[in-house]
Design an enzyme around this catalytic site. Structure first.
Site, PDB file in Angstrom:
ATOM      1  N   ALA A 105       0.937  -1.315  -0.120  1.00 40.96           N
ATOM      2  CA  ALA A 105       0.046  -0.056   0.096  1.00 40.96           C
ATOM      3  C   ALA A 105       0.770   1.321  -0.016  1.00 40.96           C
ATOM      4  CB  ALA A 105      -0.872   0.112   0.948  1.00 40.96           C
ATOM      5  N   THR A 106       1.925   1.421   0.532  1.00 37.59           N
ATOM      6  CA  THR A 106       2.760   2.599   0.489  1.00 37.59           C
ATOM      7  C   THR A 106       3.350   2.638  -0.594  1.00 37.59           C
ATOM      8  OG1 THR A 106       3.715   1.945   2.759  1.00 37.59           O
ATOM      9  CG2 THR A 106       4.806   3.404   1.611  1.00 37.59           C
ATOM     10  N   ASN A 159      -7.144   3.672   9.564  1.00 37.85           N
ATOM     11  CA  ASN A 159      -6.486   2.581  10.282  1.00 37.85           C
ATOM     12  C   ASN A 159      -6.176   2.579  11.819  1.00 37.85           C
ATOM     13  OD1 ASN A 159      -4.752   4.586   8.882  1.00 37.85           O
ATOM     14  ND2 ASN A 159      -3.095   3.754  10.201  1.00 37.85           N
ATOM     15  N   GLN A 208      -7.370  -0.823   4.462  1.00 37.24           N
ATOM     16  CA  GLN A 208      -8.082  -1.353   5.759  1.00 37.24           C
ATOM     17  C   GLN A 208      -9.531  -1.477   5.193  1.00 37.24           C
ATOM     18  OE1 GLN A 208      -6.810  -2.481   8.173  1.00 37.24           O
ATOM     19  NE2 GLN A 208      -4.361  -1.097   8.304  1.00 37.24           N
ATOM     20  N   SER A 246      -3.483  -3.824  -0.466  1.00 34.46           N
ATOM     21  CA  SER A 246      -2.260  -4.351   0.408  1.00 34.46           C
ATOM     22  C   SER A 246      -2.684  -5.767   0.639  1.00 34.46           C
ATOM     23  CB  SER A 246      -1.784  -3.725   1.452  1.00 34.46           C
ATOM     24  OG  SER A 246      -0.725  -4.164   2.208  1.00 34.46           O
ATOM     25  N   HIS A 264      -0.729  -8.070   2.706  1.00 32.22           N
ATOM     26  CA  HIS A 264      -0.476  -8.581   4.176  1.00 32.22           C
ATOM     27  C   HIS A 264      -1.709  -8.095   5.305  1.00 32.22           C
ATOM     28  CE1 HIS A 264       1.218  -5.093   6.259  1.00 32.22           C
ATOM     29  NE2 HIS A 264       1.581  -4.621   5.082  1.00 32.22           N
ATOM     30  N   THR A 270      11.146  -6.831 -11.968  1.00 31.63           N
ATOM     31  CA  THR A 270      10.729  -8.266 -12.025  1.00 31.63           C
ATOM     32  C   THR A 270       9.485  -8.315 -11.345  1.00 31.63           C
ATOM     33  OG1 THR A 270      12.970  -8.909 -12.455  1.00 31.63           O
ATOM     34  CG2 THR A 270      11.050 -10.733 -12.097  1.00 31.63           C
ATOM     35  N   CYS A 282       2.957   2.013  12.349  1.00 34.14           N
ATOM     36  CA  CYS A 282       4.187   2.976  11.543  1.00 34.14           C
ATOM     37  C   CYS A 282       4.363   3.958  12.636  1.00 34.14           C
ATOM     38  CB  CYS A 282       3.364   3.497  10.586  1.00 34.14           C
ATOM     39  SG  CYS A 282       2.921   2.258   9.378  1.00 34.14           S
TER      40      CYS A 282
END
Ligand code: PMP
Length: 379
Positions: free
Chosen positions: A71-72, A151, A180, A198, A200, A236, A322
């Site tokens: 996501a970042t 979040n 989220q 994202s 994870h 890649t 974060c």
């Protein structure tokens, strides 16, 4: 162990891990290679893109999927990629005060490049005031980024109403950070031009996500190299991780109702139990996203309580992963007009469908016992 820090990251599911290992072992070829093994992976990636769009009920002919490291990167690509590409059309851009830092910090950088940024407040319900938003739009407004679900506290942003408000301004490109939101609340993603996902956060692996974009939007790349992914994102392509991401997304979307029902039970139990504790204030609201429950300690230090719980193998977090290491008040809680002390001592309980009411019962007992055993201090 009781793991209540799922907004920071989730436990990768068995299915994701199995698919990842199988692909990493057997389908390791570079999808950009011209031989059979490469082309096979490339075809599979095209198929996965279609599957992702179908899962999100997006029209396959209108959108592209760009795979990223999470996501970042997707937020950075959406914000810099759009604003730098279209800067000749206007220099006013809009976001909210409660975005994740991977949105806020790119906006701050763009301010240095000459863009005028409006940082919107949210109301008590965590929504954007639509009339106020309309009053801010000028002929120079080119980009709006407003997250799906916050979040830290779990408020659900009114992206559908925002789209309605900006409909008359076709020049504006509308992005949302859905890290989220996906699999956790129901929103109509068709109102968006760009969306961040994202893996994870939904029981996939770290290091993969995507940016979905309307086909007619041109993005200025952030990463230059071998011109993979139509030269929007060189590097890649991480085929095994993308396959795992698809497995995670499919589970999150197709089992939405089952997951929601389970999480809601745990959330309601926690909410009702926490309500009766005088020394805390609940920041989240019952009708918000049931995966995130934020509280503030009125007269105790959050880090001490988090450590106490951690010693009992119960894992919750402060603001967000974060920001939790910075000794600063939560800017999200400050935006909700909480006083400084409450913004200094938040605890975030964030759930997954794997959590149970039994775990919640143990948490409440231990939490109460730790609260009564430590001295009062807030900084
Ligand atoms: N946006 C939001 C709303 C988040 O919660 C997070 C994770 N903390 C991110 C972006 C960053 O996600 P990633 O780890 O995939 O870069």
């Amino acid at each position: 162990m009781i793991y209540f820090d799922n907004a920071s990251t989730t436990i990768p599911s068995k299915e994701v891990l199995e698919e990842f290992i199988s692909c990493a072992s057997n389908s390791f070829a570079n999808p950009s290679s011209l031989h059979y093994l490469g082309m096979k992976n490339e075809n599979e990636i095209s198929r996965i893109k279609t599957e992702i769009l179908n899962l999100l009920k997006l029209n396959v002919s209108q959108y592209d999927v760009i795979f990223t490291s999470g996501a970042t990167e997707s937020n950075n690509l959406a914000i810099f990629g759009t604003c730098r590409q279209y800067k000749n059309r206007g220099n006013h851009i809009i976001t909210t005060k409660i975005e994740h830092e991977s949105v806020l910090n790119p906006f701050k950088e763009l301010e240095k490049e000459g863009f005028k940024v409006t940082y919107l407040d949210v109301d008590e319900e965590g929504k954007i005031n639509i009339d106020y938003l309309k009053s801010l739009i000028t002929k120079d407004t080119i980009f709006i980024s407003i997250m799906g679900v916050n979040n830290e506290v779990g408020n659900i942003l009114n992206i559908e109403e925002i789209k309605e408000a900006i409909k008359a301004y076709p020049k504006i490109i509308f992005h949302s950070d859905l890290a989220q939101s996906i699999g956790k609340v129901k929103q109509d993603y068709r109102v968006l031009d760009l969306m961040t996902l994202s893996s994870h956060k939904i029981h996939g692996l770290k290091g993969v996500g995507c940016l979905i974009k309307k086909k007619n939007i041109v993005l200025k790349p952030l990463i230059y190299g071998g011109e993979q992914q139509n030269n929007i994102r060189s590097g890649t392509i991480d085929f095994p991780n993308i396959v795992g991401f698809k497995v995670a997304l499919k589970d999150a979307i197709s089992n939405f109702d089952k997951h929601q029902e389970n999480v809601k039970k745990v959330y309601v139990f926690l909410y009702e139990s926490l309500k009766s504790i005088d020394s805390i204030k609940i920041n989240s609201k019952m009708n918000w996203c049931p995966y995130i429950l934020s509280i503030s300690l009125k007269n105790k230090k959050a880090s001490v309580v988090i450590e106490g719980l951690s010693n009992k193998e119960i894992y919750v977090n402060g603001v967000s992963a974060c920001n939790s290491k910075k000794n600063e008040p939560s800017y999200v809680l400050k935006a909700f007009n909480k006083d400084d002390t409450l913004a200094f001592n938040p605890i975030r309980i964030s759930l997954s469908y794997l959590n149970t009411v039994e775990e919640a019962k143990v948490f409440i007992e231990e939490f109460k016992s730790i609260l009564s055993s430590i001295r009062g201090e807030t900084r």
